[in-house]
Design a protein around this motif. Structure first.
Motif, PDB file in Angstrom:
ATOM      1  N   ALA A  20       0.831  -1.192   0.000  1.00  0.00           N
ATOM      2  CA  ALA A  20       0.000   0.000   0.000  1.00  0.00           C
ATOM      3  C   ALA A  20       0.867   1.244   0.000  1.00  0.00           C
ATOM      4  N   ALA A  21       0.376   2.275  -0.636  1.00  0.00           N
ATOM      5  CA  ALA A  21       1.109   3.528  -0.661  1.00  0.00           C
ATOM      6  C   ALA A  21       1.135   4.155   0.717  1.00  0.00           C
ATOM      7  N   LEU A  22       2.197   4.895   0.986  1.00  0.00           N
ATOM      8  CA  LEU A  22       2.300   5.557   2.271  1.00  0.00           C
ATOM      9  C   LEU A  22       1.278   6.672   2.384  1.00  0.00           C
ATOM     10  N   ALA A  23       0.799   6.851   3.570  1.00  0.00           N
ATOM     11  CA  ALA A  23      -0.137   7.928   3.800  1.00  0.00           C
ATOM     12  C   ALA A  23       0.602   9.257   3.850  1.00  0.00           C
ATOM     13  N   GLN A  24      -0.198  10.329   3.915  1.00  0.00           N
ATOM     14  CA  GLN A  24       0.373  11.656   3.862  1.00  0.00           C
ATOM     15  C   GLN A  24       1.216  11.952   5.098  1.00  0.00           C
ATOM     16  N   ALA A  25       2.199  12.832   4.914  1.00  0.00           N
ATOM     17  CA  ALA A  25       2.949  13.419   6.011  1.00  0.00           C
ATOM     18  C   ALA A  25       2.631  14.904   6.020  1.00  0.00           C
ATOM     19  N   THR A  26       2.589  15.502   7.192  1.00  0.00           N
ATOM     20  CA  THR A  26       2.278  16.914   7.299  1.00  0.00           C
ATOM     21  C   THR A  26       3.318  17.609   8.148  1.00  0.00           C
ATOM     22  N   GLY A  27       3.307  18.924   8.080  1.00  0.00           N
ATOM     23  CA  GLY A  27       4.133  19.756   8.935  1.00  0.00           C
ATOM     24  C   GLY A  27       3.306  20.929   9.425  1.00  0.00           C
ATOM     25  N   GLY A  28       3.970  21.914  10.008  1.00  0.00           N
ATOM     26  CA  GLY A  28       3.217  23.058  10.488  1.00  0.00           C
ATOM     27  C   GLY A  28       4.112  24.096  11.120  1.00  0.00           C
ATOM     28  N   PHE A  29       3.488  25.213  11.547  1.00  0.00           N
ATOM     29  CA  PHE A  29       4.193  26.295  12.217  1.00  0.00           C
ATOM     30  C   PHE A  29       3.438  26.690  13.477  1.00  0.00           C
ATOM     31  N   ASN A  30       4.165  26.964  14.542  1.00  0.00           N
ATOM     32  CA  ASN A  30       3.627  27.622  15.726  1.00  0.00           C
ATOM     33  C   ASN A  30       4.380  28.953  15.849  1.00  0.00           C
ATOM     34  N   ILE A  31       3.719  30.048  15.417  1.00  0.00           N
ATOM     35  CA  ILE A  31       4.380  31.344  15.294  1.00  0.00           C
ATOM     36  C   ILE A  31       4.104  32.168  16.550  1.00  0.00           C
ATOM     37  N   LYS A  32       5.176  32.571  17.222  1.00  0.00           N
ATOM     38  CA  LYS A  32       5.080  33.368  18.443  1.00  0.00           C
ATOM     39  C   LYS A  32       5.602  34.773  18.157  1.00  0.00           C
ATOM     40  N   ILE A  33       4.813  35.800  18.509  1.00  0.00           N
ATOM     41  CA  ILE A  33       5.170  37.188  18.247  1.00  0.00           C
ATOM     42  C   ILE A  33       5.576  37.854  19.558  1.00  0.00           C
ATOM     43  N   ILE A  34       6.780  38.449  19.569  1.00  0.00           N
ATOM     44  CA  ILE A  34       7.285  39.118  20.774  1.00  0.00           C
ATOM     45  C   ILE A  34       7.770  40.530  20.430  1.00  0.00           C
ATOM     46  N   ASP A  35       7.899  41.346  21.455  1.00  0.00           N
ATOM     47  CA  ASP A  35       8.452  42.685  21.300  1.00  0.00           C
ATOM     48  C   ASP A  35       9.979  42.587  21.324  1.00  0.00           C
ATOM     49  N   ASN A  36      10.618  43.206  20.345  1.00  0.00           N
ATOM     50  CA  ASN A  36      12.068  43.077  20.217  1.00  0.00           C
ATOM     51  C   ASN A  36      12.822  43.726  21.375  1.00  0.00           C
ATOM     52  N   SER A  37      12.219  44.706  22.020  1.00  0.00           N
ATOM     53  CA  SER A  37      12.949  45.435  23.062  1.00  0.00           C
ATOM     54  C   SER A  37      12.968  44.694  24.387  1.00  0.00           C
ATOM     55  N   ASP A  38      11.818  44.230  24.866  1.00  0.00           N
ATOM     56  CA  ASP A  38      11.783  43.568  26.173  1.00  0.00           C
ATOM     57  C   ASP A  38      11.413  42.097  26.104  1.00  0.00           C
ATOM     58  N   LYS A  39      11.240  41.577  24.886  1.00  0.00           N
ATOM     59  CA  LYS A  39      10.940  40.160  24.624  1.00  0.00           C
ATOM     60  C   LYS A  39       9.593  39.714  25.232  1.00  0.00           C
ATOM     61  N   SER A  40       8.724  40.651  25.507  1.00  0.00           N
ATOM     62  CA  SER A  40       7.395  40.289  25.988  1.00  0.00           C
ATOM     63  C   SER A  40       6.517  39.847  24.825  1.00  0.00           C
ATOM     64  N   VAL A  41       5.525  38.986  25.122  1.00  0.00           N
ATOM     65  CA  VAL A  41       4.664  38.483  24.058  1.00  0.00           C
ATOM     66  C   VAL A  41       3.700  39.582  23.619  1.00  0.00           C
ATOM     67  N   ILE A  42       3.296  39.510  22.357  1.00  0.00           N
ATOM     68  CA  ILE A  42       2.356  40.478  21.786  1.00  0.00           C
ATOM     69  C   ILE A  42       1.044  39.762  21.516  1.00  0.00           C
ATOM     70  N   VAL A  43       0.002  40.199  22.170  1.00  0.00           N
ATOM     71  CA  VAL A  43      -1.327  39.615  22.010  1.00  0.00           C
ATOM     72  C   VAL A  43      -2.108  40.445  20.999  1.00  0.00           C
ATOM     73  N   GLY A  44      -2.828  39.756  20.114  1.00  0.00           N
ATOM     74  CA  GLY A  44      -3.690  40.446  19.166  1.00  0.00           C
ATOM     75  C   GLY A  44      -3.047  40.775  17.845  1.00  0.00           C
ATOM     76  N   ALA A  45      -1.846  40.273  17.567  1.00  0.00           N
ATOM     77  CA  ALA A  45      -1.228  40.492  16.269  1.00  0.00           C
ATOM     78  C   ALA A  45      -1.916  39.633  15.221  1.00  0.00           C
ATOM     79  N   ALA A  46      -2.132  40.198  14.032  1.00  0.00           N
ATOM     80  CA  ALA A  46      -2.759  39.466  12.929  1.00  0.00           C
ATOM     81  C   ALA A  46      -1.667  38.754  12.135  1.00  0.00           C
TER      82      ALA A  46
END
Length: 1014
Positions: A30-56
């Motif tokens: 039988a043929a192999l089933a699909q393989a997938t990948g993905g991204f978990n993108i985290k947005i932070i402020d460059n100055s204090d490295k705090s997370v940014i909530v609400g970025a599109a």
């Protein structure tokens, strides 16, 4: 002397002669089933490295593998895109008030969700900082796999750039004969499963690879060697996924050329003069173009590659060099249509007609006795990709493959060297049993056709929260219909034992054992249908623990024409019971009523006469034997039905929850009842972009296919255990007879076998010598024909005297593998990358394949369990590429491997007969008996050796956006000429009657090439 007929029948309904081999594997892969990948993108402020909530965060793909999707970052500053098609470049666009807009391309890799950290700068600044720090260890992925990207492949020294040569660079992978069908972690060569763009690349008949893949079309190769999930099925060793490139909105073209020859290599390490070497070379031009037909809507990719080569083969210690030829034209063309934002169709055509010459050349088989093989056919596929969202991907496929194979003699009309002429056997292929050498043209003509129709669909769905946990579901189905058609024409072959034969053929000095087919021209047909469904769930009960639970259900249905099975052992048991009952039944009638014989007596007689012209066959020969019987095989349909349940279970734990360490365990049951597992694995990040893993792999291969002779068995009838045997002995028909005095020589024979049932296997006859049996009167013994005497090999008794050998295919073999793998992986970082590994392993079992001579002689079964012929105790591999400050790219592949095992074998012609109770029709059956003088298969070892390959690449930028690469590669840089007792054609090593079936490594070889991108 004419050989007796041979019959093959199989298990589960009695598979007919050659069809058995087809049906053993036509269940397909039988043929192999699909393989997938993905991204978990985290947005932070460059100055204090705090997370940014609400970025599109918007993700898109120019080739339409994802409809443009926007996700707003959560309280952790993260936007998750968990299910994406791998091997593609996606564009991420981040927008939030007060910060500069950021747009960046990201590549998606199979089998992992990358952690991407993006540091946003205030809008008034002119620069931004983007940090791509993917998690080194992924606890959601429990597969033991090695990945080769197109860039890594291009930087490594790989002969011909063939994907099958790349596989051997992975840890746990061995390809001792270099045919592209490797053994992976102790599995058989038939048990590697590859897919190309989702389509099975496995031969429906043999289980080996079906087609080569044009190297320029490859985007990535992933080799899963253990711990495969429920989406993988119908293989036992490893799974290979080949992702191919697709067209885009940009026109791209690549022209390449690879060249090597005797002019570059010289004489290698052969020690021969240049004029003593045959000409050998490789020419391999290639062309790939891709681009849009309708921008943003329809794209194309056209890939062509031609290979013409002659490869040197150094035959044994003498240094003689032959060549094996290959001619191949590979095509891989693709048309892609973006039907809508969420629907894409890809139509692909692939083919690679292949011709190989001098197939099987070795020290024991000259070029004139080899075969030419023609192989190939088209593959058509249509793929529908539907990325409904970043959490749901569905991919469906329909494919049709039609492959044909042909075997013909490399050279026709070449006489054998076993006899001096004047016989109908002059041009028959002969095996000299005294030396093991084969001579004369092949008499084997084979044509077949192998078809496969595949329909499959796979889906991956991510659910962030359900039942208090995150889930990634995989589910799918596949169905395959396979058909096989074959025609076979076989000429007589024979074996010779003893001294030479006179030119006029009047004074025989050699015994000739002739094999001929009662159906010299035959055809067969088999049909198989398989289907499979699977489901799998990867759950995260807590953030640093993943548990994978899966189940695969598969079924196969096989049908063909055949005959009803019969059991020689039970027939013999019933006959002996009736003969000893004292019922007074006529023994001849009882024999006729007890045994099943060959059904086509008239056809058999005509076939014999046609194949042995000029030979008078008396009533005591094969014709008389056939005419004796009254009960024959009956036709019957073969219908096999098997259903397999294959559970999978895995768990992975990151003890410090920092993405740098993983402990994992996995287990599963795979098709053909193999327990395939990675009982324990540890992976740890050791430096930036680098990790080390330790894996222990244990595999029990149960119920492997093997054919055994069920009609010839050792017996304990209390016969012929002699003392003081120095000349031709009597045949003592019953226990305790003697002493017997030879009236010619005065030699005394004393039977010392106490009798039947004492556990002492008979050795009454076997070795062939010249002379007459003892008779009345004294004086010297006159010359005469061959007679037999005890030879130290257990006697075989024919259970059903209507046949010679009857081979039954069943689940008789077992094997075991234990391995420890330490692997270091450095991803591309600061201009270099590396994959290095050390493997300790032990592979033992009953045999490497089902159709070998192993199992044919039941007296040697106890000697056959031992090291598998591909076992290597130690293997060190290092593959690396680097970019120098001077604009050169360097690549290297270094391997040190311990030697392969081989066997000491003794082959002789030996006679067998029916049990003493069959005396009225007992005939002598001659066969070749191969034994292990050390009573152990593969107990010898070749020496270890190093192999160092190197590659140098120089890139130059040309006008009009063109790029030129010049490459130089050196294989076997150390010029090693190791002497290896191993036959690549047979896939095992042997010393037969003192003659080594061996070859030498040629020595250093060179390959130059160029790639022009435009």
């Amino acid at each position: 002397m004419i050989g007796t007929t041979r019959c093959r029948h199989g298990v589960r309904g009695g598979i007919a002669p050659v069809v058995a081999a087809a049906l053993a594997v036509i269940a397909g892969r039988a043929a192999l089933a699909q393989a997938t990948g993905g991204f978990n993108i985290k947005i932070i402020d460059n100055s204090d490295k705090s997370v940014i909530v609400g970025a599109a965060v918007t993700l898109s793909n120019a080739q339409g593998f994802l409809a443009q999707t926007t996700i707003v970052t959560d309280v952790k500053g993260e936007a998750l895109f968990p299910v994406l098609r791998p091997g593609q470049v996606y564009t991420v666009d981040v927008i939030i008030d007060g910060y500069a807009r950021l747009r960046q391309d990201l590549r998606c890799d199979a089998g992992q969700v990358k952690d991407i950290v993006i540091a946003m700068a205030p809008e008034q600044l002119v620069h931004v900082t983007i940090i791509d720090t993917k998690t080194i260890v992924n606890i959601d992925d429990n597969e033991a796999s090695t990945k080769f990207s197109s860039g890594f492949i291009q930087g490594l020294p790989v002969g011909g750039h063939a994907y099958t040569n790349i596989l051997a660079l992975a840890p746990g992978v061995q390809d001792p004969n270099g045919d592209g069908n490797p053994n992976v972690n102790g599995a058989r060569t038939r048990d590697l499963k590859a897919t190309v763009s989702g389509v099975s690349n496995v031969d429906p008949l043999t289980g080996k690879f079906l087609n080569q893949v044009a190297s320029d079309s490859i985007e990535e190769i992933s080799v899963v060697t253990a711990g495969a999930g429920a989406e993988y099925g119908r293989a036992q060793g490893a799974y290979v996924q080949i992702i191919q490139k697709q067209g885009s909105n940009d026109f791209e073209g690549v022209f390449g050329m690879i060249y090597s020859s005797r002019a570059l290599d010289g004489t290698g390490a052969t020690g021969l003069a240049r004029n003593e070497l045959p000409d050998f070379f490789r020419y391999q031009p290639s062309l790939q173009v891709s681009g849009p037909i309708v921008k943003d809507k329809i794209w194309y990719r056209l890939t062509q590659e031609y290979i013409k080569r002659e490869d040197p083969v150094v035959l044994g210690s003498g240094g003689n060099v032959a060549t094996q030829g290959t001619e191949q034209f590979s095509t891989s063309d693709q048309l892609t249509w973006q039907v809508s934002n969420r629907n894409k169709l890809a139509l692909q055509y692939q083919a690679d007609p292949l011709t190989t010459t001098n197939n099987g050349v070795s020290p024991l088989r000259p070029v004139s006795a080899t075969q030419t093989v023609k192989f190939g056919g088209p593959t058509y596929s249509l793929t529908w990709t539907a990325p409904y969202s970043p959490s749901l991907l569905v991919e469906s496929l329909a494919a049709y493959q039609d492959t044909r194979q042909q075997f013909i003699p490399t050279t026709s009309g070449v006489a054998n060297s076993c006899i001096a002429g004047g016989s109908f056997l002059d041009h028959a292929q002969c095996t000299d049993f005294d030396t093991g050498r084969v001579s004369g043209s092949s008499g084997f003509h084979w044509k077949d056709e192998r078809q496969r129709l595949t329909v499959k669909s796979d889906a991956t769905y991510y659910k962030s929260r359900m039942w208090g946990m995150s889930h990634q579901f995989k589910f799918g189905f596949i169905t395959e219909n396979e058909r096989y058609f074959r025609t076979l024409e076989e000429d007589p072959t024979f074996g010779a034992v003893g001294a030479g034969i006179s030119a006029n053929n009047t004074t025989p000095e050699r015994l000739l054992l002739v094999n001929f087919s009662l159906q010299p021209l035959s055809s067969s047909r088999a049909v198989g249908t398989t289907w499979g469904v699977y489901g799998e769930d990867v759950v995260r009960p807590i953030s640093n623990l993943s548990v994978t639970v899966g189940l695969r259900i598969s079924q196969e249905d096989i049908s063909s024409a055949g005959v009803k099975p019969f059991d020689p052992a039970s027939e013999a048991q019933k006959f002996l019971a009736a003969a000893g009952s004292g019922s007074g039944q006529d023994l001849v009638t009882l024999l006729q009523n007890s045994f099943v014989a060959y059904e086509d007596i008239p056809g058999a007689l005509d076939s014999v006469r046609a194949q042995v012209p000029g030979i008078t066959i008396n009533e005591g020969s094969l014709i008389g034997q056939l005419a004796f019987w009254t009960h024959f095989r009956q036709p019957d349909n073969i219908d096999l039905h098997n259903t397999n349940l294959e559970p999978r279970l895995a768990a992975a734990w990151d003890p410090w929850n920092d993405g740098k360490t993983k402990f994992s365990v996995s287990a599963g049951r795979y098709y053909d009842k193999i327990f395939l597992a990675v009982p324990f694995a540890v992976e740890r990040e050791v430096m930036q972009e680098s990790s080390v893993s330790l894996r222990y792999i244990h595999r029990n291969f149960k119920d492997q296919l093997q054919d055994i002779d069920i009609n010839n068995a050792p017996g304990d009838y209390g016969r012929c255990a002699y003392q003081n045997v120095s000349t031709d002995p009597y045949i003592v028909p019953s226990p305790g007879t003697g002493p017997v005095v030879d009236p010619y020589t005065g030699q005394t024979y004393q039977d010392t076998d106490p009798g039947i049932g004492d556990g002492r296997i008979d050795d009454c006859s076997g070795k062939l010598v010249r002379g007459n049996p003892p008779g009345s009167g004294g004086g010297p013994r006159p010359p005469g024909d061959f007679v037999t005497r005890a030879d130290g090999i257990p006697d075989l008794y024919v259970l059903n005297p209507a046949w010679g050998s009857i081979y039954k295919i069943g689940n008789y073999n077992a094997a075991k593998y234990d391995g420890v793998i330490i692997e270091f992986v450095r991803r591309q970082y600061k201009n270099w990358q590396m994959e290095a590994s050390y493997t300790w392993s032990r592979a033992v079992g009953d045999g490497e394949d089902y159709n070998l001579a192993l199992g044919d002689d039941r007296s040697t079964l106890a000697d056959e369990y031992g090291y598998q012929s591909y076992d290597r105790t130690h293997a060190v591999k290092m593959n690396a590429t680097a970019i120098t400050p001077w604009g050169f790219r360097l690549g290297g592949a270094v391997q040190w491997q311990s030697g392969l095992p081989y066997s000491l074998l003794t082959s002789t012609t030996s006679s067998s007969t029916a049990p003493p109770q069959y005396a009225s029709i007992s005939q002598t059956f001659f066969s070749t008996r191969t034994t292990y003088p050390t009573h152990q298969r593969n107990d010898q070892r070749n020496r270890s050796y190093w192999n160092v390959d190197a590659k140098l690449v120089k890139e130059m930028t040309l006008p009009k956006g063109m790029n030129l690469q010049l490459t130089a590669e050196i294989f076997n840089l150390l010029n090693d000429n190791a002497y290896i007792i191993y036959d690549p054609f047979l896939s095992y090593g042997q010393q037969l009657n003192g003659a080594n079936d061996a070859y030498r490594r040629f020595g250093r070889q060179y390959q130059i090439g160029m790639r022009l991108a435009f």
